[in-house]
Design an enzyme around this catalytic site. Structure first.
Site, PDB file in Angstrom:
ATOM      1  N   THR A   1    -116.409  -5.229  83.713  1.00  0.00           N
ATOM      2  CA  THR A   1    -115.528  -4.491  84.626  1.00  0.00           C
ATOM      3  C   THR A   1    -116.359  -3.708  85.648  1.00  0.00           C
ATOM      4  O   THR A   1    -115.958  -3.587  86.807  1.00  0.00           O
ATOM      5  CB  THR A   1    -114.596  -3.543  83.846  1.00  0.00           C
ATOM      6  OG1 THR A   1    -115.376  -2.713  83.006  1.00  0.00           O
ATOM      7  CG2 THR A   1    -113.596  -4.330  83.011  1.00  0.00           C
TER       8      THR A   1
ATOM      9  N   GLY B   1    -106.554  -1.291  88.618  1.00  0.00           N
ATOM     10  CA  GLY B   1    -107.210  -2.590  88.726  1.00  0.00           C
ATOM     11  C   GLY B   1    -108.677  -2.495  88.376  1.00  0.00           C
ATOM     12  O   GLY B   1    -109.427  -3.467  88.476  1.00  0.00           O
ATOM     13  N   THR B   2    -109.090  -1.321  87.927  1.00  0.00           N
ATOM     14  CA  THR B   2    -110.503  -1.021  87.723  1.00  0.00           C
ATOM     15  C   THR B   2    -111.021  -1.409  86.344  1.00  0.00           C
ATOM     16  O   THR B   2    -112.211  -1.622  86.165  1.00  0.00           O
ATOM     17  CB  THR B   2    -110.710   0.484  87.893  1.00  0.00           C
ATOM     18  OG1 THR B   2    -109.646   1.140  87.187  1.00  0.00           O
ATOM     19  CG2 THR B   2    -110.634   0.895  89.346  1.00  0.00           C
TER      20      THR B   2
ATOM     21  N   GLY C   1    -116.613   3.454  90.523  1.00  0.00           N
ATOM     22  CA  GLY C   1    -115.548   2.750  91.233  1.00  0.00           C
ATOM     23  C   GLY C   1    -115.731   2.716  92.738  1.00  0.00           C
ATOM     24  O   GLY C   1    -115.278   1.805  93.406  1.00  0.00           O
ATOM     25  N   GLU C   2    -116.373   3.728  93.272  1.00  0.00           N
ATOM     26  CA  GLU C   2    -116.504   3.806  94.723  1.00  0.00           C
ATOM     27  C   GLU C   2    -117.934   3.586  95.215  1.00  0.00           C
ATOM     28  O   GLU C   2    -118.176   3.387  96.399  1.00  0.00           O
ATOM     29  CB  GLU C   2    -115.975   5.166  95.197  1.00  0.00           C
ATOM     30  CG  GLU C   2    -114.473   5.234  95.029  1.00  0.00           C
ATOM     31  CD  GLU C   2    -113.914   6.633  95.073  1.00  0.00           C
ATOM     32  OE1 GLU C   2    -113.510   7.053  96.149  1.00  0.00           O
ATOM     33  OE2 GLU C   2    -113.891   7.317  94.029  1.00  0.00           O
TER      34      GLU C   2
ATOM     35  N   LEU D   1    -120.072   1.385  80.432  1.00  0.00           N
ATOM     36  CA  LEU D   1    -119.257   1.088  79.249  1.00  0.00           C
ATOM     37  C   LEU D   1    -118.978  -0.401  79.114  1.00  0.00           C
ATOM     38  O   LEU D   1    -118.890  -0.919  78.011  1.00  0.00           O
ATOM     39  CB  LEU D   1    -117.935   1.858  79.289  1.00  0.00           C
ATOM     40  CG  LEU D   1    -118.041   3.375  79.116  1.00  0.00           C
ATOM     41  CD1 LEU D   1    -116.655   3.996  79.058  1.00  0.00           C
ATOM     42  CD2 LEU D   1    -118.827   3.735  77.856  1.00  0.00           C
ATOM     43  N   ASN D   2    -118.815  -1.071  80.260  1.00  0.00           N
ATOM     44  CA  ASN D   2    -118.483  -2.498  80.207  1.00  0.00           C
ATOM     45  C   ASN D   2    -119.077  -3.197  81.432  1.00  0.00           C
ATOM     46  O   ASN D   2    -118.579  -3.035  82.543  1.00  0.00           O
ATOM     47  CB  ASN D   2    -116.955  -2.645  80.182  1.00  0.00           C
ATOM     48  CG  ASN D   2    -116.516  -4.085  80.030  1.00  0.00           C
ATOM     49  OD1 ASN D   2    -117.192  -5.015  80.476  1.00  0.00           O
ATOM     50  ND2 ASN D   2    -115.369  -4.278  79.401  1.00  0.00           N
TER      51      ASN D   2
ATOM     52  N   GLY E   1    -119.576   7.041  86.488  1.00  0.00           N
ATOM     53  CA  GLY E   1    -118.458   6.549  87.318  1.00  0.00           C
ATOM     54  C   GLY E   1    -118.983   5.758  88.490  1.00  0.00           C
ATOM     55  O   GLY E   1    -119.968   6.155  89.126  1.00  0.00           O
TER      56      GLY E   1
HETATM   57 MO1  MOS Z   1    -110.225   7.181  95.586  1.00  0.00          MO
HETATM   58  S1  MOS Z   1    -110.294   7.096  97.610  1.00  0.00           S
HETATM   59  O1  MOS Z   1    -111.139   8.605  95.374  1.00  0.00           O
HETATM   60  O2  MOS Z   1    -108.560   7.439  95.302  1.00  0.00           O
END
Ligand code: MOS
Length: 768
Positions: A663, A484-485, A733-734, A659-660, A731
């Protein structure tokens, strides 16, 4: 796949104009598929004449099964089989915990004996012609248990504490430097406090599903996974079959957040069930079963002590943490790796303790170490700022450093204060009155708080296959995962940029073990790892094409595509179309492998075996690499009811090349919303007597909805880092949900003068 796009994008909140070192805000590659319901999730795959499985799970947390009465259940028409440990014993081999080099998220083996080790352990599988039949039958099974008193959590009888350093499975070391007592002796101001964070469950929208289908000795598994190669190899090991005979298919994942990273026991059990009844078996576990058959974020406790001189400079920092795990598995998130390094401090002491209880084994959940540990540190920093009479932003500034204090390694880049400055100016922080309880709007007490966000820049080896056709079509295949990222989108962008084609010409295929492997979609590593591998594979392809450009010698490696032309390292040029003609090929195909700096020779081999060797962060020898951010929150606390609202949150982030921006913004925004949730809403309640989860459903497990989230602003701070990897991606995402919980709690303090050190912050904390 259809991608709707124009050459230029009108800047919107959703698709910010790219700043320096950022790519285009291309719309999501998979958006149309998803919003039109065409995207096939694992349980959507049709298999022939499936039997439907329904799990029966344990109603006790410790003890054993004395007997089953299956009579009434078997009498339901359409029931095909009811499997218990009597049938499943010895069908699944013992397999190792992931922390010791295995694949499993837990070594507690359901249905291999009468033993019960945690609440909700799988104890029977009902197979029937329909889902409803299987469910009805499962309700009619009577089980007699021999119950033992379990340890639920901290402070319960039988919970055992052990230093993480001594737990043999972990590679945890307690970071320390200098002389902590001397550090405190030289401090003018010392603060000391305890903090805690609750149990949380990932609750991805997509449930934990597994469909297994055998064709002779070949097994196909449809299951949402953050690591399809891990699932393939892990299940093969458990079943004692050749991994070459196991195929995992999972192109879309409906949310994961860490819960679908490790192999759970359900997969092998469903595979065995399918073999036994000689039909494909489909399982969609229920929401409440998801609380106990997969992992979760364990509860933590912290003791922090910080000493500083009058000017705010830290002289000593001590951070001790406690984390709960299951009885057999030494799992810990060990967040002192980050908290010991983020600020300049000559004397640091840390310790992580593991507390073993009668629980299912926890696992990673979005920013596993940083969310709980940075909550403690960033709350403590706020307490220190207040004691010093200093602006919390200025406290971060005087302790900012380009070298981490433990080993003195330089950050490859660090834009923490640029993030603070941009976010604070967008937020209007300078208008803040330092005194708690001093800002008010009618009945609402207003509070402003901030905190640091950080996440290690990590990556792992990855492989990819790229096919380039003379008509300009490009196909990319790699077993990466888009949870979903936006992975599909940025991978497509990477190939399009490299090969000079429009993104609409690029087809990306992910989530299938028939493609070359990419690492686990965890640790925010996918973009840096997989896009590096795809970029590298495109480079190999271009180099092959360019070998004879302009009469240059064979072996010409350095080449690129500019517009419609191939350009070699000596400036020789040739139209791409002409190069295809010259080579006499319609399609060129290239396979490539990429290993990051800090990675090893065997990493690709491990990757094929389903193990991602993650490097980076604080694991490197000569440098440390992290992404940073700063988050500012306004809360309103009702003076009488103590209801807490968050009308706005602003975050500024620097994570190398973006990159985007569309997103990326989505990731950071989602992270901050989850951070608000972590501060105010989420907690899994456990019954201290029975060690069972109580609110195991989305009605009682609170998550924020639109009404809880008003204005969320994401600012990208441009940053260039040429050391982290060739594409300069850190990166993110977190990153966004680190520190948010502390920023909210700090704002609540500023509004009310009440310091809440135990999450989530609830009305009952504030009514005194
Ligand atoms: Mo994420 S908690 O590093 O899958």
């Amino acid at each position: 796949m259809t991608i709707q796009m124009s050459k230029t994008f009108a800047a919107t909140i959703e698709a910010p104009s790219p700043g320096a070192n950022m790519g285009q805000a291309v719309p999501r590659y998979d958006a149309r598929e998803k919003v039109t319901g065409q995207a096939k999730y694992a349980s959507d795959y049709a298999v022939q004449r499936p039997a439907y499985a329904y799990l029966l799970t344990s109603a006790i947390s410790l003890g054993s099964i004395v007997s089953f009465d299956l009579e009434k259940a078997r009498a339901i028409p359409g029931v095909l089989a009811i499997l218990t440990y009597h049938d499943m014993k010895d069908t699944v081999a013992d397999s190792k915990f992931f922390a010791s080099g295995g694949y499993l998220g837990s070594t507690i083996r359901p249905m291999q004996s009468a033993e019960i080790s945690h609440d909700g352990q799988i104890i029977a599988i009902v197979l029937a012609e329909t889902y409803e039949t299987a469910r009805e039958a499962s309700y009619l099974i009577d089980v007699v248990f021999d119950v033992k008193p379990p340890s639920a959590s901290f402070d319960t009888l039988g919970a055992k504490v052990r230093s993480a350093k001594l737990a043999s499975l972990l590679t945890h070391d307690d970071p320390a430097v200098g002389d902590i007592e001397k550090g405190f002796a030289s401090a003018d101001v010392v603060i000391e406090a305890g903090y805690s964070t609750p149990i949380q469950h990932h609750n991805p929208m997509e449930l934990f599903t597994t469909t297994c289908s055998w064709d002779g000795d070949k097994l196909t598994i449809y299951e949402p996974s953050q690591s399809v190669y891990g699932l393939k190899n892990g299940v093969a090991e458990q079943l004692g079959v050749d991994a070459g005979n196991v195929h995992v298919v999972n192109p879309y994942v409906g949310g994961a957040f860490g819960s679908k990273g490790m192999v759970t026991h359900r997969t092998a059990l469903i595979a065995v069930a399918a073999k036994k009844i000689k039909r494909p078996v489909k399982l969609v576990a229920t929401r409440d079963q998801g609380f106990t058959i997969a992992t979760y974020r364990a509860e933590t406790r912290h003791k922090i002590r910080i000493g500083a001189t009058r000017d705010g400079k830290l002289s000593a920092l001590s951070h001790e943490g406690w984390e709960v795990t299951s009885r057999p598995d030494s799992y810990a998130v060990s967040g002192t790796e980050a908290t010991s390094r983020i600020y300049a401090c000559p004397n640091v002491s840390t310790k992580v303790n593991i507390v073993y209880a009668d629980r299912n084994t926890p696992g990673f959940m979005r920013s596993p170490p940083e969310v709980p540990y940075m909550f403690a540190l960033e709350s403590a920093m706020d307490e220190l700022a207040e004691k010093l009479g200093m602006d919390p932003v200025e406290l971060r500034r005087v302790n900012d450093t380009m070298r981490e204090p433990i080993k003195g390694l330089p950050y490859t880049s660090r834009s923490l204060m640029a993030c603070f400055d941009q976010a604070s100016s967008a937020f209007g922080w300078s208008k803040r009155n330092l005194r708690p309880g001093s800002m008010r709007d009618g009945d609402w007490l207003i509070g402003w708080g901030c905190a640091t966000a950080t996440y290690p820049t990590q990556m792992a080896a990855a492989a990819a296959r790229v096919r380039w056709s003379s008509n300009g079509n490009v196909e990319v295949e790699t077993a990466a995962h888009d949870v979903g990222t936006g992975a599909y989108t940025v991978i497509a962008q990477t190939a399009a940029d490299k090969l000079g084609v429009s993104i609409v010409k690029v087809t990306v295929r992910l989530g299938d073990t028939s493609f070359p492997p990419s690492p686990v979609a965890g640790g925010s590593i996918t973009t840096a790892s997989t896009c590096s591998a795809v970029a590298h594979t495109c480079d190999l392809l271009i180099a092959r094409m360019a070998q004879r450009v302009g009469g240059a010698e064979d072996g010409q490696r350095a080449a690129r595509v500019e517009g419609t032309q191939l350009v070699d390292s000596r400036g020789g040029k040739e139209e791409v179309a002409a190069a295809f003609e010259r080579m006499g090929n319609t399609v060129l195909e290239q396979y490539g492998e990429w290993t990051p700096d800090g990675g090893g020779k065997g990493d690709i081999k491990s990757l094929y075996a389903g193990r991602s060797k993650i490097t980076g962060g604080a694991k490197l020898k000569n440098s440390i690499q992290h992404a940073f951010g700063a988050e500012f929150v306004e809360v309103r606390v009702h003076a009488r009811t103590k209801e807490v609202r968050v009308p706005r949150i602003v975050g500024a982030f620097a994570a190398g090349r973006i990159l985007n921006p569309r997103t990326a913004r989505s990731q950071l925004m989602g992270g901050m919303i989850w951070g608000i949730s972590s501060a105010l809403h989420e907690a899994t309640e456990i019954d201290a007597q029975t060690a069972r989860y109580i609110n195991d459903n989305l009605a009682d497990y609170l998550v924020p909805v639109n009404a809880d989230v008003e204005r969320v602003e994401v600012i990208f701070v441009p940053e260039t880092d040429t050391q982290v990897n060739p594409i300069g991606v850190k990166g993110l995402g977190e990153l966004g949900n680190v520190g948010t919980n502390a920023a909210v709690a700090n704002a609540v303090y500023h509004a009310t003068g009440q310091r809440v050190r135990d999450l989530p912050v609830r009305i009952d904390h504030l009514i005194v």
